[in-house]
Design a protein around this motif. Sequence first.
Motif, PDB file in Angstrom:
ATOM      1  N   ALA A 284      49.439 -11.841  -8.507  1.00  0.00           N
ATOM      2  CA  ALA A 284      49.692 -11.583 -10.038  1.00  0.00           C
ATOM      3  C   ALA A 284      50.861 -11.887 -10.708  1.00  0.00           C
ATOM      4  N   ILE A 285      51.195 -11.706 -10.081  1.00  0.00           N
ATOM      5  CA  ILE A 285      52.921 -12.495 -10.478  1.00  0.00           C
ATOM      6  C   ILE A 285      52.393 -14.124 -11.357  1.00  0.00           C
ATOM      7  N   ALA A 286      52.239 -15.094 -10.691  1.00  0.00           N
ATOM      8  CA  ALA A 286      52.211 -16.394 -10.747  1.00  0.00           C
ATOM      9  C   ALA A 286      51.495 -16.702 -12.064  1.00  0.00           C
ATOM     10  N   PRO A 287      50.734 -15.970 -12.974  1.00  0.00           N
ATOM     11  CA  PRO A 287      50.465 -16.825 -13.961  1.00  0.00           C
ATOM     12  C   PRO A 287      51.675 -16.638 -14.930  1.00  0.00           C
ATOM     13  N   GLN A 288      52.249 -15.497 -14.360  1.00  0.00           N
ATOM     14  CA  GLN A 288      53.281 -14.816 -15.344  1.00  0.00           C
ATOM     15  C   GLN A 288      54.937 -15.743 -14.927  1.00  0.00           C
ATOM     16  N   THR A 289      54.775 -16.593 -14.390  1.00  0.00           N
ATOM     17  CA  THR A 289      55.912 -17.032 -13.406  1.00  0.00           C
ATOM     18  C   THR A 289      56.494 -18.962 -14.117  1.00  0.00           C
ATOM     19  N   VAL A 290      57.314 -18.585 -14.535  1.00  0.00           N
ATOM     20  CA  VAL A 290      57.920 -20.428 -14.445  1.00  0.00           C
ATOM     21  C   VAL A 290      58.506 -20.326 -13.594  1.00  0.00           C
ATOM     22  N   PHE A 291      58.842 -21.571 -12.784  1.00  0.00           N
ATOM     23  CA  PHE A 291      59.660 -22.593 -11.357  1.00  0.00           C
ATOM     24  C   PHE A 291      60.511 -23.607 -12.406  1.00  0.00           C
ATOM     25  N   VAL A 346      67.562 -18.184 -17.012  1.00  0.00           N
ATOM     26  CA  VAL A 346      67.777 -17.142 -17.794  1.00  0.00           C
ATOM     27  C   VAL A 346      67.020 -17.033 -19.523  1.00  0.00           C
ATOM     28  N   LYS A 347      67.031 -18.221 -20.182  1.00  0.00           N
ATOM     29  CA  LYS A 347      66.857 -18.072 -21.656  1.00  0.00           C
ATOM     30  C   LYS A 347      65.485 -18.279 -21.960  1.00  0.00           C
ATOM     31  N   ILE A 348      65.218 -18.871 -20.645  1.00  0.00           N
ATOM     32  CA  ILE A 348      63.713 -19.324 -21.201  1.00  0.00           C
ATOM     33  C   ILE A 348      62.490 -17.286 -20.308  1.00  0.00           C
ATOM     34  N   LEU A 349      63.047 -16.829 -20.155  1.00  0.00           N
ATOM     35  CA  LEU A 349      62.983 -15.453 -20.623  1.00  0.00           C
ATOM     36  C   LEU A 349      62.873 -14.645 -21.577  1.00  0.00           C
ATOM     37  N   GLU A 350      64.169 -14.568 -21.439  1.00  0.00           N
ATOM     38  CA  GLU A 350      64.559 -14.055 -23.212  1.00  0.00           C
ATOM     39  C   GLU A 350      64.115 -14.423 -24.414  1.00  0.00           C
ATOM     40  N   TYR A 351      63.266 -15.829 -24.613  1.00  0.00           N
ATOM     41  CA  TYR A 351      62.838 -16.174 -26.253  1.00  0.00           C
ATOM     42  C   TYR A 351      60.878 -16.697 -25.790  1.00  0.00           C
ATOM     43  N   GLY A 352      61.019 -16.766 -24.283  1.00  0.00           N
ATOM     44  CA  GLY A 352      59.595 -17.233 -24.133  1.00  0.00           C
ATOM     45  C   GLY A 352      59.249 -18.020 -24.378  1.00  0.00           C
ATOM     46  N   ILE A 353      60.043 -19.287 -24.045  1.00  0.00           N
ATOM     47  CA  ILE A 353      59.389 -20.495 -24.621  1.00  0.00           C
ATOM     48  C   ILE A 353      60.649 -21.345 -23.777  1.00  0.00           C
ATOM     49  N   VAL A 354      59.361 -22.582 -22.686  1.00  0.00           N
ATOM     50  CA  VAL A 354      59.335 -22.943 -22.052  1.00  0.00           C
ATOM     51  C   VAL A 354      60.030 -25.017 -22.442  1.00  0.00           C
ATOM     52  N   TYR A 378      55.480 -19.447 -24.145  1.00  0.00           N
ATOM     53  CA  TYR A 378      54.236 -19.276 -22.767  1.00  0.00           C
ATOM     54  C   TYR A 378      54.675 -17.937 -21.929  1.00  0.00           C
ATOM     55  N   PRO A 379      53.812 -16.977 -21.853  1.00  0.00           N
ATOM     56  CA  PRO A 379      53.391 -15.034 -21.603  1.00  0.00           C
ATOM     57  C   PRO A 379      54.666 -14.734 -19.639  1.00  0.00           C
ATOM     58  N   VAL A 380      55.760 -16.044 -19.622  1.00  0.00           N
ATOM     59  CA  VAL A 380      56.440 -15.705 -18.463  1.00  0.00           C
ATOM     60  C   VAL A 380      57.299 -15.227 -18.600  1.00  0.00           C
ATOM     61  N   GLN A 381      56.846 -13.689 -17.458  1.00  0.00           N
ATOM     62  CA  GLN A 381      58.124 -12.209 -17.586  1.00  0.00           C
ATOM     63  C   GLN A 381      58.722 -13.156 -16.032  1.00  0.00           C
ATOM     64  N   PHE A 382      58.286 -13.559 -14.783  1.00  0.00           N
ATOM     65  CA  PHE A 382      59.624 -13.987 -13.922  1.00  0.00           C
ATOM     66  C   PHE A 382      60.140 -15.332 -13.861  1.00  0.00           C
ATOM     67  N   ALA A 383      60.980 -15.555 -13.485  1.00  0.00           N
ATOM     68  CA  ALA A 383      61.867 -16.821 -13.306  1.00  0.00           C
ATOM     69  C   ALA A 383      62.084 -17.193 -12.023  1.00  0.00           C
TER      70      ALA A 383
END
Length: 452
Positions: A284-291, A346-354, A378-383
Motif C-alpha cells: 500500500a505504501i510503495a507508491p508513496q515511497t522514494v528509494f 530527509v529533505k526529500i520528505l520535508e519538501y516533496g521534491i525528488v 512527487y507525492p512521497v511520504q516514506f523513504a
Amino acid sequence: QLAMAAGLDAMREAGIPLGQTYKRTSTGKYLPERWMLPENLRDDTGVIFASAFPGGDRFADEFSRYYAYVNLSEQLEMLEDLRNYATDPAALSEINRRIGDLRDKLEREPYIFDRRFLFRILAMGHSQFAQYIGARGPNTHVNAACASTAQGVAIAEDWIRSGRCRRVIVIGADNVTGDHLMEWVGAGFLAVGAATTKDQVSEAALPFDRRRHGTIMGMGACALVVESEDAVRERGMRGIVELLSSETSNSAFHGTRLDVDHISMVMDSLITAAERRFSLNRHAIAPQTVFMSHETYTPARGGSASAEVTALRHTFGEAASSIIISNTKGFTGHPMGVGVEDVIAVKILEYGIVPPVPNFREVDPELGPLNLSRGGRYPVQFAIHLAAGFGSQISLTFTRRIPGGLDRVDNKPLYRRWLADVSGYDTAETEVVKRVLRVVADGAPPRPPMPN
C-alpha cells in the motif's frame, strides 16, 4: 572541521541553541566563559562521528613533510661529501651553489614533529564536537566504510530506545580528494577497479546505466539530529521525519563485492519490522515511497545497482515498480563514509521534491525497467535509504514524513517557555551567529537554568 560545521548546522535546524556560560570570580562578579548546550541537555545528548578515513590526510601530510626533509638532508650530505673530491673550479662552484640552495630550503622548511601528532591522526571528531558543545552523553566513532553514517543513525536509534540518551547528533565527514590522500586512496580505488577513468562527468557518473564502469571519488560532510519524540515535544518542536526502523549488518561475503541475496534479506527485515511496529502494508505504501539509492555506478559485477534492484523486487514484489528511485552521486561524487543521501532522504520528505537520476541513457537488460526519478515533485511520504561499504558492510533506514509546515516550531509559547527554563532568563531570545543558533546573551542569568 567539516563535520563540526555540519553538526552545528543540524542543531540550528533542530532548534537546539548554544547558551553563554559564565564563571564567577573571587569578587563575586560573572565573566563570560563558553558557548555550550543548555545544562539540562548536556548529559542526555550523544555524539556519533561517521568517517571512513579520519586522520588519513594528517598522516599523509606528516609522512610527506618528514620524507621531503630527509631527502633534502641526504642530498645535502651527499653534495658535501662530493665537494671533498671536486678539483675542477667550475664543478666546485656549482656544488657549492647547490649546497647553499639546499641549506636555505632546509632552513625555510624544517621538519618539526608536531606534539599534537596523536590528536591529529586519531579519530576524534566525536569527542572534539562533544567538547565544543558540552555534550556529555554516549560518544563514539563508527567506521562501516561507505555505510558509516547510516550505521550511525541505527546506533543512535538503539541508544535512544535503550534509554542511554534522548538525542544523538550524528556527524559525518571524509575528504580523500585533497592534496595528500588523493594519490593514495585514488590509486587504491583504481587498483580494485572501482574508480572511473573518464574525465567527463556525463560519461563517468552513470547510476543504473548499462555503461557504468566506476565511481567518482568525492568529499563532504553531513549531520542529523536523531531525538526521542517526547524530547522534541517538550521543546515545542516537531521533527521532519520519523525513523520507523533501521538495520545494520555485515554480509561476511567479500572485501569489495556485495552479497545480493543477503542484502535482500536485510531490506525485507527492515520493512517487516516497520510493518509490525506501525501496522503498515508494504504494497500500500510503495507508491508513496522514494528509494534513496547508494548506487556508485561501479561495474555490474557485485555492484550496488543489481543489489538494490534485486532487494527492492524481493521485498516489494510487483509493487517495487511504483517506488520512485533517486540517486545523487552523479552530482556529488562518492563522499566515502559521508551519508549525504541520509540527509537528502530527509529533505526529500520535508519538501516533496525528488532529485533526478543524472546521465541515464541506456537501460541495462540485467536490471530491467526502473522507475527512476526525473526530478521534481512527487507525492512521497516514506523513504528507504540503503548504504553499502567495503568489507560487506550494509545499513538501511526507513523513515516517514511527519505532517506539518516547514516551520518546525509547533508550539511557539511552549518553545519560548522552554528557552526561558533552560537559559535562566525570564525572556529568552535566539539569534544566529555564523550559522550557529544561540540564546542571546544578556549577562549572567537571574536564576539557575532548569536542571535535568
